[in-house]
Design an enzyme around this catalytic site. Structure first.
Site, PDB file in Angstrom:
ATOM      1  N   LYS A  31     -12.284   0.341   0.160  1.00  0.00           N
ATOM      2  CA  LYS A  31     -11.435   1.112  -0.753  1.00  0.00           C
ATOM      3  C   LYS A  31     -12.139   1.258  -2.101  1.00  0.00           C
ATOM      4  O   LYS A  31     -13.001   2.110  -2.252  1.00  0.00           O
ATOM      5  CB  LYS A  31     -10.055   0.460  -0.834  1.00  0.00           C
ATOM      6  CG  LYS A  31      -9.318   0.522   0.498  1.00  0.00           C
ATOM      7  CD  LYS A  31      -7.959  -0.124   0.462  1.00  0.00           C
ATOM      8  CE  LYS A  31      -7.173   0.124   1.735  1.00  0.00           C
ATOM      9  NZ  LYS A  31      -7.810  -0.382   2.973  1.00  0.00           N
ATOM     10  N   HIS A  39      -5.748  -3.608  -1.748  1.00  0.00           N
ATOM     11  CA  HIS A  39      -5.575  -2.570  -2.768  1.00  0.00           C
ATOM     12  C   HIS A  39      -5.645  -3.113  -4.193  1.00  0.00           C
ATOM     13  O   HIS A  39      -5.573  -2.341  -5.145  1.00  0.00           O
ATOM     14  CB  HIS A  39      -4.249  -1.836  -2.542  1.00  0.00           C
ATOM     15  CG  HIS A  39      -4.263  -0.922  -1.366  1.00  0.00           C
ATOM     16  ND1 HIS A  39      -4.664   0.397  -1.446  1.00  0.00           N
ATOM     17  CD2 HIS A  39      -3.952  -1.141  -0.067  1.00  0.00           C
ATOM     18  CE1 HIS A  39      -4.586   0.954  -0.244  1.00  0.00           C
ATOM     19  NE2 HIS A  39      -4.153   0.040   0.603  1.00  0.00           N
ATOM     20  N   SER A  56       0.786  -1.230   0.000  1.00  0.00           N
ATOM     21  CA  SER A  56       0.000   0.000   0.000  1.00  0.00           C
ATOM     22  C   SER A  56       0.821   1.284   0.000  1.00  0.00           C
ATOM     23  O   SER A  56       0.308   2.328  -0.388  1.00  0.00           O
ATOM     24  CB  SER A  56      -0.951   0.010   1.202  1.00  0.00           C
ATOM     25  OG  SER A  56      -0.229  -0.050   2.419  1.00  0.00           O
TER      26      SER A  56
END
Length: 394
Positions: free
Chosen positions: A241, A210, A182
């Site tokens: 996210k 991610h 990340s």
């Protein structure tokens, strides 16, 4: 000396070293432009990769769920907290990830805590084989387990092989790695990891927080990106996210997921994800199943931003992802760069410093989204050019 004076001293030291993080207050919905502390700023540091956090269909789904199911789940999943929405989301996630089953947790952090600590236990003939730069939630999951671990160097498959050789006689071995790292945007070499896992009879657990909504066909993640569905045992994904909501899950073999329902501590001891959040996540999955238009727009914006910054002379490290680490290295100067962006250019882009990253690797981490326009990104690029020249970074 008063008993809490040490806190004052600690905070003072953080500020002197450029390690004190200023926490900004958003006063609007997540989006390419947001209101922070009363002023409109360009948002360049959100994980809202696809712009789904304020998507009309997702908001409508949450509102409908409140009307139909109320606000709270009311209990843990194993008592009276499992609603039909939870089951529907788990089934849709499993289908989306091309896996047999999925289990929903309250967050990605809780998913890692629950799954990792359940898969390897302290008093077993077992060991974790952990990537050097794994996320804090993975580290905490291993701590909660109490089982021993060995650590291999970042992206170093020769070192992974050495560590596996050291523990080859253990009955259970779990290789644990981030899929996308990340802070740097680099990718785990999953094909090589899968090959070594098969050679040493080890399980593989990938944190795809991610990669979700970003990599692979329709944003199915890093396992889909490498076409390794039948060779990676467990995939952790987050809904907070790219999906724009909240929650986390683990997908994998049906029997293993059933086992996590019996032994995953956050699943057993914390109330279920609330109905409007579950309904919103279902809508997000449906959007991605139907079209990859937002994923393609995200990557188009990513290429534009990263190519432009590299042309200016910025070091973006080894990123292969929309995560764009603009390496400045010095903590105080990175904080100053962020302050100037915010105060003089109305650009919200936080400095990332120790302990989030190692000392001496401070950066501004930019994150383009599918919701940004090219004009938005060009405005940021121009600001980085002006400030970079003034501060002699470029």
């Amino acid at each position: 000396m008063a008993k809490l004076d040490w806190i004052t001293e600690e905070l003072k030291e953080l500020k002197e070293k450029g390690l004190y993080v200023t926490i900004r207050k958003l006063e609007s919905a997540q989006g390419p432009w947001v209101v922070v502390d009363g002023k409109k700023v360009l948002n360049m540091c959100s994980n809202n990769y696809l712009g789904l956090a304020a998507h009309p269909k997702i908001k409508e789904a949450a509102i409908r769920a409140i009307l139909d199911y109320g606000v709270g789940a009311g209990a843990v999943r194993t008592i009276a907290g499992t609603m039909e929405l939870h089951v529907e989301l788990e089934e849709k996630l499993a289908k989306f990830k091309k896996r047999e089953a999925a289990i929903l947790f309250q967050s990605g952090y809780n998913a890692n805590l629950g799954a990792i600590s359940a898969l390897i236990k302290k008093n077993e003939d077992a060991v974790f084989v952990s990537e050097e730069l794994n996320h804090a939630s993975i580290i905490d999951g291993m701590r909660l387990s109490g089982a021993p671990k060995v650590i291999y160097k970042h992206l170093d498959m020769e070192d992974l092989k050495k560590r596996l050789e050291e523990v080859k006689d253990k009955k259970k071995k779990l290789i644990v790695t981030d899929g996308v790292f990340s802070m740097d945007g680099d990718l785990a070499p999953l094909p090589e990891i899968a090959e070594l896992a098969e050679q040493y009879d080890a399980m593989v657990y990938v944190d795809d927080a991610h990669g979700e909504g970003v990599l692979g066909e329709h944003g199915r993640g890093i396992v889909d990106h490498f076409k390794l569905h039948d060779r990676i045992d467990f995939e952790m994904g987050t809904l907070s996210k790219a999906f724009g909501v909240i929650g986390g899950y683990v997908a994998g073999p049906e029997e293993a997921i059933d086992y996590l329902r019996q032994r995953g501590r956050p699943f057993l001891f914390s109330s279920a994800v609330n109905p409007p959040d579950v309904a919103a996540a279902i809508a997000a999955v449906e959007i991605l199943q139907k079209s990859d238009e937002l994923v393609q727009k995200l990557w188009d914006n990513t290429r534009f931003l990263q190519n432009s910054l590299r042309e200016l002379g910025y070091d973006l490290g080894n990123t292969k992802h929309p995560i764009t680490p603009v390496m400045l290295y010095d903590e105080k100067r990175a904080q100053e760069f962020s302050r100037i962006l915010y105060e003089e250019y109305n650009i919200f882009a936080q400095a990332i410093v120790y302990p989030t990253v190692p000392k001496g690797t401070a950066r501004i981490r930019l994150e383009p989204s599918a919701a940004h326009s090219k004009e938005d990104l060009q405005y940021a690029i121009d600001a980085f050019e002006e400030i970079g020249k003034k501060m002699k970074f470029i």
